[in-house]
Motif scaffolding. Structure first.
Motif, PDB file in Angstrom:
ATOM      1  N   PHE A  45       0.840  -1.197   0.000  1.00 39.67           N
ATOM      2  CA  PHE A  45       0.000   0.000   0.000  1.00 39.67           C
ATOM      3  C   PHE A  45       0.877   1.251   0.000  1.00 39.67           C
ATOM      4  O   PHE A  45       2.074   1.198   0.307  1.00 39.67           O
ATOM      5  CB  PHE A  45      -0.905   0.014   1.232  1.00 39.67           C
ATOM      6  N   ARG A  46       0.265   2.368  -0.301  1.00 34.96           N
ATOM      7  CA  ARG A  46       0.998   3.639  -0.319  1.00 34.96           C
ATOM      8  C   ARG A  46       1.446   4.030   1.089  1.00 34.96           C
ATOM      9  O   ARG A  46       2.523   4.601   1.277  1.00 34.96           O
ATOM     10  CB  ARG A  46       0.104   4.730  -0.917  1.00 34.96           C
ATOM     11  N   HIS A  47       0.626   3.733   2.088  1.00 36.94           N
ATOM     12  CA  HIS A  47       0.989   4.035   3.470  1.00 36.94           C
ATOM     13  C   HIS A  47       1.508   2.770   4.144  1.00 36.94           C
ATOM     14  O   HIS A  47       0.863   1.723   4.124  1.00 36.94           O
ATOM     15  CB  HIS A  47      -0.213   4.589   4.238  1.00 36.94           C
ATOM     16  N   ASP A  48       2.686   2.887   4.735  1.00 34.47           N
ATOM     17  CA  ASP A  48       3.291   1.779   5.457  1.00 34.47           C
ATOM     18  C   ASP A  48       4.178   2.359   6.552  1.00 34.47           C
ATOM     19  O   ASP A  48       4.045   3.538   6.914  1.00 34.47           O
ATOM     20  CB  ASP A  48       4.081   0.874   4.514  1.00 34.47           C
ATOM     21  N   ALA A  49       5.101   1.564   7.073  1.00 38.16           N
ATOM     22  CA  ALA A  49       5.950   2.048   8.162  1.00 38.16           C
ATOM     23  C   ALA A  49       6.815   3.227   7.725  1.00 38.16           C
ATOM     24  O   ALA A  49       7.106   4.127   8.524  1.00 38.16           O
ATOM     25  CB  ALA A  49       6.834   0.910   8.670  1.00 38.16           C
ATOM     26  N   ARG A  50       7.220   3.272   6.459  1.00 38.77           N
ATOM     27  CA  ARG A  50       8.056   4.367   5.971  1.00 38.77           C
ATOM     28  C   ARG A  50       7.236   5.594   5.605  1.00 38.77           C
ATOM     29  O   ARG A  50       7.757   6.705   5.605  1.00 38.77           O
ATOM     30  CB  ARG A  50       8.856   3.889   4.762  1.00 38.77           C
ATOM     31  N   ASN A  51       5.974   5.404   5.278  1.00 43.17           N
ATOM     32  CA  ASN A  51       5.083   6.508   4.925  1.00 43.17           C
ATOM     33  C   ASN A  51       3.778   6.339   5.701  1.00 43.17           C
ATOM     34  O   ASN A  51       2.753   5.932   5.156  1.00 43.17           O
ATOM     35  CB  ASN A  51       4.819   6.511   3.413  1.00 43.17           C
ATOM     36  N   PRO A  52       3.806   6.626   7.008  1.00 47.57           N
ATOM     37  CA  PRO A  52       2.650   6.326   7.858  1.00 47.57           C
ATOM     38  C   PRO A  52       1.431   7.183   7.538  1.00 47.57           C
ATOM     39  O   PRO A  52       1.523   8.204   6.842  1.00 47.57           O
ATOM     40  CB  PRO A  52       3.165   6.594   9.273  1.00 47.57           C
ATOM     41  N   LEU A  53       0.313   6.755   8.049  1.00 47.37           N
ATOM     42  CA  LEU A  53      -0.952   7.457   7.846  1.00 47.37           C
ATOM     43  C   LEU A  53      -0.919   8.837   8.500  1.00 47.37           C
ATOM     44  O   LEU A  53      -0.364   8.990   9.589  1.00 47.37           O
ATOM     45  CB  LEU A  53      -2.108   6.651   8.453  1.00 47.37           C
ATOM     46  N   PRO A  54      -1.527   9.843   7.871  1.00 44.56           N
ATOM     47  CA  PRO A  54      -1.500  11.206   8.421  1.00 44.56           C
ATOM     48  C   PRO A  54      -2.657  11.458   9.387  1.00 44.56           C
ATOM     49  O   PRO A  54      -3.385  12.445   9.261  1.00 44.56           O
ATOM     50  CB  PRO A  54      -1.633  12.064   7.150  1.00 44.56           C
ATOM     51  N   PHE A  55      -2.838  10.564  10.355  1.00 44.78           N
ATOM     52  CA  PHE A  55      -3.955  10.686  11.293  1.00 44.78           C
ATOM     53  C   PHE A  55      -3.467  10.514  12.729  1.00 44.78           C
ATOM     54  O   PHE A  55      -2.480   9.819  12.989  1.00 44.78           O
ATOM     55  CB  PHE A  55      -5.043   9.657  10.989  1.00 44.78           C
ATOM     56  N   ASP A  56      -4.199  11.155  13.628  1.00 41.89           N
ATOM     57  CA  ASP A  56      -3.915  11.018  15.056  1.00 41.89           C
ATOM     58  C   ASP A  56      -4.725   9.904  15.693  1.00 41.89           C
ATOM     59  O   ASP A  56      -4.331   9.350  16.718  1.00 41.89           O
ATOM     60  CB  ASP A  56      -4.223  12.335  15.782  1.00 41.89           C
ATOM     61  N   ILE A  57      -5.875   9.593  15.097  1.00 45.00           N
ATOM     62  CA  ILE A  57      -6.755   8.546  15.613  1.00 45.00           C
ATOM     63  C   ILE A  57      -7.273   7.746  14.420  1.00 45.00           C
ATOM     64  O   ILE A  57      -7.783   8.319  13.456  1.00 45.00           O
ATOM     65  CB  ILE A  57      -7.952   9.126  16.389  1.00 45.00           C
ATOM     66  N   VAL A  58      -7.142   6.433  14.483  1.00 38.98           N
ATOM     67  CA  VAL A  58      -7.678   5.550  13.449  1.00 38.98           C
ATOM     68  C   VAL A  58      -8.660   4.597  14.129  1.00 38.98           C
ATOM     69  O   VAL A  58      -8.291   3.891  15.074  1.00 38.98           O
ATOM     70  CB  VAL A  58      -6.570   4.751  12.744  1.00 38.98           C
ATOM     71  N   VAL A  59      -9.905   4.604  13.652  1.00 35.95           N
ATOM     72  CA  VAL A  59     -10.953   3.739  14.208  1.00 35.95           C
ATOM     73  C   VAL A  59     -11.355   2.731  13.138  1.00 35.95           C
ATOM     74  O   VAL A  59     -11.724   3.117  12.026  1.00 35.95           O
ATOM     75  CB  VAL A  59     -12.185   4.553  14.650  1.00 35.95           C
ATOM     76  N   VAL A  60     -11.293   1.442  13.471  1.00 35.74           N
ATOM     77  CA  VAL A  60     -11.625   0.379  12.518  1.00 35.74           C
ATOM     78  C   VAL A  60     -12.795  -0.426  13.065  1.00 35.74           C
ATOM     79  O   VAL A  60     -12.704  -1.004  14.161  1.00 35.74           O
ATOM     80  CB  VAL A  60     -10.419  -0.551  12.279  1.00 35.74           C
ATOM     81  N   ASP A  61     -13.894  -0.455  12.320  1.00 34.03           N
ATOM     82  CA  ASP A  61     -15.062  -1.238  12.702  1.00 34.03           C
ATOM     83  C   ASP A  61     -15.017  -2.599  12.015  1.00 34.03           C
ATOM     84  O   ASP A  61     -14.298  -2.802  11.040  1.00 34.03           O
ATOM     85  CB  ASP A  61     -16.338  -0.481  12.298  1.00 34.03           C
ATOM     86  N   GLU A  62     -15.813  -3.551  12.552  1.00 33.65           N
ATOM     87  CA  GLU A  62     -15.889  -4.912  12.012  1.00 33.65           C
ATOM     88  C   GLU A  62     -14.500  -5.541  11.900  1.00 33.65           C
ATOM     89  O   GLU A  62     -14.129  -6.150  10.892  1.00 33.65           O
ATOM     90  CB  GLU A  62     -16.590  -4.915  10.641  1.00 33.65           C
ATOM     91  N   ALA A  63     -13.728  -5.419  12.976  1.00 34.72           N
ATOM     92  CA  ALA A  63     -12.348  -5.910  12.949  1.00 34.72           C
ATOM     93  C   ALA A  63     -12.264  -7.424  12.806  1.00 34.72           C
ATOM     94  O   ALA A  63     -11.221  -7.943  12.384  1.00 34.72           O
ATOM     95  CB  ALA A  63     -11.608  -5.469  14.216  1.00 34.72           C
ATOM     96  N   SER A  64     -13.329  -8.148  13.131  1.00 32.08           N
ATOM     97  CA  SER A  64     -13.298  -9.604  12.969  1.00 32.08           C
ATOM     98  C   SER A  64     -13.148 -10.004  11.513  1.00 32.08           C
ATOM     99  O   SER A  64     -12.720 -11.116  11.205  1.00 32.08           O
ATOM    100  CB  SER A  64     -14.566 -10.231  13.547  1.00 32.08           C
TER     101      SER A  64
END
Length: 625
Positions: free
Chosen positions: A276-295
Motif C-alpha cells: 500500500f501507499r501508506h506503510d511504516a516508511r510513509n505512515p498514515l496522516p492521522f492522530d486517531i484511526v478507528v476500525v469497525d468490524e475488525a473480525s
C-alpha cells in the motif's frame, strides 16, 4: 504411495499446493516426503483461513482418507529440513527457506512474518502513551456523556481507557453500543485538544468493506445527532443565567468525522502491487484511526494497517469475536482478545488513574496480562427492536448450547423469532408467501431511495453459495418467480450484490444496489439503471454494463452479509451437514436481524453446526501473551 501423492489423489490438495511441493522436490530430490507433504498442507492451510498448519492435528485441516504420520516424527523431519527455518520468536526468518517451524506450527514464511510483524506492531502501539489528559477538567463532560460511569458501565470504561492508551480493543455483540461509545470517546479526545489549545485530532474511520464503512458513518452521524441534545452541547443563548463554566459547546461535535472508507482506500492501493501507499516508511496522516468490524480483517491486511499507524497515534479496533472470522487467513481479533484475557476489571494502575472519571466501581484484576488494559467487552444489547427478543438465543448459539437453542426455538416464546423445523426449501409453501411479496414491493417503489430502503427490509441468508440451499440457485429461482423464465438480465426490481472492490466506481464488495427502469415505463426494452446508496443526492446511478463484478442479492451467503443488517432475516441451513457450518456462522446470520428472524433447519444439522467451532490455527495469541 507417498503421503503427498495420496493427499493429491484424494483431492485434499489444490494444484498450487501440490506445485509448491513439487518445486521443492525438483530443487532437492532428497527432500523427505514428510517435508513435501507438510509444505503442501501449509499452503492448503492458508486457503482454509489458517495462518499455519499444525502437524499434530492434520485431521483438523483435511478429512483425506490417508494414514497420517506420527506427529513427533513429522516435526523432527521438518526441523531437520533445509527448507524449514526455525528463527527466534522476534527474529525475521531466513528468506532462503520457504517454510518456518515455530511453536509446533508450520508456516509459509510470508505468513509467519505477517504474524511476527503484527505482534511487534501491536506492542509498539501499546508502548506509546499519549500525552496525559486533564481528567479533572474533562470530568463534567464525561459525566454527561456517561451518566452510569460510576456503576462500572463498560462503555464509560472503554472511553476512559482511550484517554490513557494508544491502543483500544472494544468488543461486543451486535447492538452493544460500540459506535455510540466511539462517538462519545472521540468527543472526549476532541475536548482534550480544545483544553490543550491545539487543533482537533485528525480522525480516520475505516472498515473492511464499503457497506460496513457506510453503516459506520451513518451510525456515527446518528450518535452525533443524539449528542447535540445533551446539556453540554446545547446552544448558548447568551443570557446572563447561561453560566457555562465547562468550556464545551456544540462546536466540538463539528470536529467529528463525517465519512468512513474501506481499509484499502485508507491505506492507499498501489495498482498491481501487493503493498500500500501508506506503510511504516510513509505512515498514515492521522492522530486517531478507528476500525469497525475488525473480525473481518485478515492477517496480512491487519499487519499492514498496524505498521502504517504512526508512533503516538491512537488505534481503536471494534468488533465481535463471536462472528465469523475473515474469509482470508487468520482470526486476528480473536487472537488479540485471547491474549488480553479477562476483562472483568482493570490493572491497578489504570483503575487508580481513572478514579476521577469512574470512581471506585471498576474491579482491579489480580493477574492482568500485557493487554488487559487495552480491551473492554461491551455487553448490553441495543440493536434489536422491541419486537425481537434475540439475546437468549444468540447466547446459546455463541456458547454452542444446542439443547438450549433448540428449546428456545421450539418454544415460540422469543418475540420475533420463528423456527421452521425441517424446512429445506424457503421458496415452497408458506416461505414463498413470506418472502416474495416483500421483494415485489421493491419494484413498486416511488424512487430509488425508497427502493433501496425496501431492499434492506428482508434478506435470505444461506450457509452455502451453491447446491440446493445455496445463494446462487436460490437467487435464480427468486428472480424467475419475480420476473419470469425469460426475464431481462437486469429486470426492474432486481437486487445486485457487488463482489469486488472498484475504486473507480466507488463501489465495494458487499454493496447492494437495485435495478430500476430509467423512465418508469412498464413495457419491455425500457432502459434500466442500477442504483446504489451514496453520493450528494443520497443515491448514485450506473449503467449495469459498467458495474464491477456482481451477482444477485435476494439471497446472500452469511459471509457476504457481515457488516450489514436487515429488518427481517430468513436464515436457511442446508439439508445435510457441511464442513464449514459452525456456531459462528449461525450466530452471525441470526444477528443480522433487527426486528424479525426466521430460522429454517433440521435438528441434526443445527446440532452439528453448534458443535463445530470455526477455530483458526494461529500463533498470534502466544506471540502477544
Amino acid at each position: 504411495m507417498s503421503l503427498l501423492d495420496a493427499l493429491f489423489r484424494d483431492g485434499a490438495l489444490r494444484t498450487v499446493d501440490h506445485a509448491l511441493a513439487q518445486a521443492l522436490r525438483r530443487l532437492d530430490r532428497d527432500t523427505p516426503d514428510l517435508v513435501l507433504a507438510g509444505a503442501a498442507l501449509a499452503s492448503q492451510a492458508i486457503a482454509r483461513g489458517h495462518a499455519a498448519f499444525d502437524p499434530r492435528q492434520p485431521q483438523s485441516l483435511s478429512e483425506a482418507a490417508v494414514e497420517w504420520p506420527q506427529p513427533q516424527a513429522w516435526l523432527e523431519a521438518l526441523a531437520q529440513s533445509r527448507w524449514v527455518a526455525a528463527p527466534a520468536a522476534d527474529a525475521a526468518a531466513d528468506p532462503a527457506a520457504p517454510l518456518v517451524l515455530e511453536h509446533g506450527l508450520l508456516y509459509l514464511r510470508r505468513y509467519r512474518e505477517y504474524e511476527r510483524r503484527l505482534a511487534a506492531g501491536l506492542r509498539r502501539l501499546q508502548a506509546f502513551a499519549p500525552p496525559p489528559a486533564d481528567l479533572a477538567a474533562l470530568a463534567p463532560l464525561f459525566a454527561q456523556l456517561f451518566p452510569q460511569a460510576r456503576d462500572d458501565d463498560r462503555q464509560a470504561r472503554a472511553a476512559a481507557l482511550a484517554l490513557l492508551q494508544s491502543l483500544l480493543l472494544a468488543t461486543g455483540g451486535p447492538g452493544t453500543g460500540k459506535t455510540t461509545t466511539i462517538a462519545r470517546l472521540l468527543v472526549l479526545l476532541i475536548a482534550q485538544a480544545h483544553l490543550d489549545g491545539v487543533a482537533p485530532p485528525r480522525i480516520a474511520l475505516a472498515a473492511p468493506t464499503g457497506r460496513a464503512a457506510e453503516r459506520m458513518a451513518q451510525s456515527l452521524h446518528a450518535a452525533a445527532a443524539r449528542l447535540r441534545e445533551l446539556p453540554a452541547f446545547a446552544a448558548r443563548d447568551g443570557s446572563a443565567d447561561d453560566d457555562r463554566r465547562d468550556g464545551f459547546d456544540a462546536g466540538l461535535l463539528d470536529a467529528l468525522p463525517q465519512q468512513a472508507g474501506t481499509l484499502h482506500r485508507l491505506l492507499g492501493v498501489v495498482p498491481d502491487r501487493p503493498r500500500f501507499r501508506h506503510d511504516a516508511r510513509n505512515p498514515l496522516p492521522f492522530d486517531i484511526v478507528v476500525v469497525d468490524e475488525a473480525s473481518m480483517v485478515d492477517l496480512p491486511l491487519m499487519c499492514k494497517l498496524i505498521e502504517a499507524v504512526p508512533d503516538g497515534a491512537r488505534l481503536i479496533l471494534l468488533g465481535d469475536r463471536d462472528q465469523l472470522p475473515s474469509v482470508e487467513a487468520g482470526d486476528v481479533l480473536a487472537a488479540i482478545v485471547d491474549a488480553a484475557g479477562d476483562d472483568d476489571g482493570l490493572p491497578a494502575a489504570q483503575a487508580q488513574a481513572l478514579r476521577p472519571l469512574l470512581g471506585d466501581a471498576v474491579p482491579v484484576l489480580p493477574a492482568p496480562t500485557a493487554l488487559s488494559a487495552n480491551r473492554v467487552h461491551l455487553r448490553r444489547g441495543y440493536r434489536q427492536a422491541d419486537s425481537l427478543r434475540l439475546a437468549p438465543l444468540a447466547d446459546a448459539v455463541r456458547d454452542g448450547d444446542a439443547d438450549t437453542a433448540l428449546a428456545l426455538l421450539r418454544s415460540g416464546e422469543l418475540a420475533g423469532v420463528h423456527f421452521h423445523e425441517d424446512v429445506h426449501d424457503p421458496l415452497a409453501g408458506g416461505g414463498r408467501d413470506r418472502l416474495l411479496p416483500a421483494w415485489r414491493a421493491i419494484g413498486d417503489a416511488a424512487d430509488p431511495e425508497q427502493a433501496l430502503a425496501l431492499a434492506a427490509r428482508l434478506r435470505l441468508l444461506t450457509a452455502l453459495r451453491d447446491g440446493g440451499q445455496g445463494a446462487a440457485p436460490l437467487n435464480a429461482r427468486i428472480e424467475e418467480a419475480l420476473a419470469g423464465a425469460h426475464r431481462s438480465a437486469y429486470f426492474h426490481g432486481r437486487l445486485l450484490l457487488i463482489t469486488e472492490n472498484s475504486y473507480r466506481h466507488g463501489l465495494f464488495n458487499g454493496d447492494i444496489g437495485v435495478c430500476l427502469r430509467a423512465d418508469g415505463r412498464d413495457e419491455p426494452g425500457a432502459g434500466t439503471v442500477a442504483w446504489f446508496a451514496g453520493g450528494s443526492q443520497g443515491v448514485r446511478a450506473f449503467h449495469p454494463s459498467a458495474l464491477p463484478a456482481h451477482s444477485g442479492a435476494f439471497a446472500m451467503t452469511v459471509h457476504k452479509s457481515q457488516g450489514s443488517e436487515f429488518e427481517r432475516v430468513w436464515l436457511q441451513l442446508p439439508r445435510q451437514d457441511a464442513r464449514h457450518l459452525s456456531r459462528e456462522l449461525v450466530y452471525t446470520g441470526m444477528t443480522r436481524a433487527r426486528s424479525e428472524l426466521h430460522v429454517a433447519a433440521s435438528e441434526a444439522v443445527l446440532r452439528s453446526a453448534l458443535a463445530r467451532h470455526a477455530a483458526r490455527v494461529s500463533g498470534l495469541a502466544w506471540r502477544l501473551g
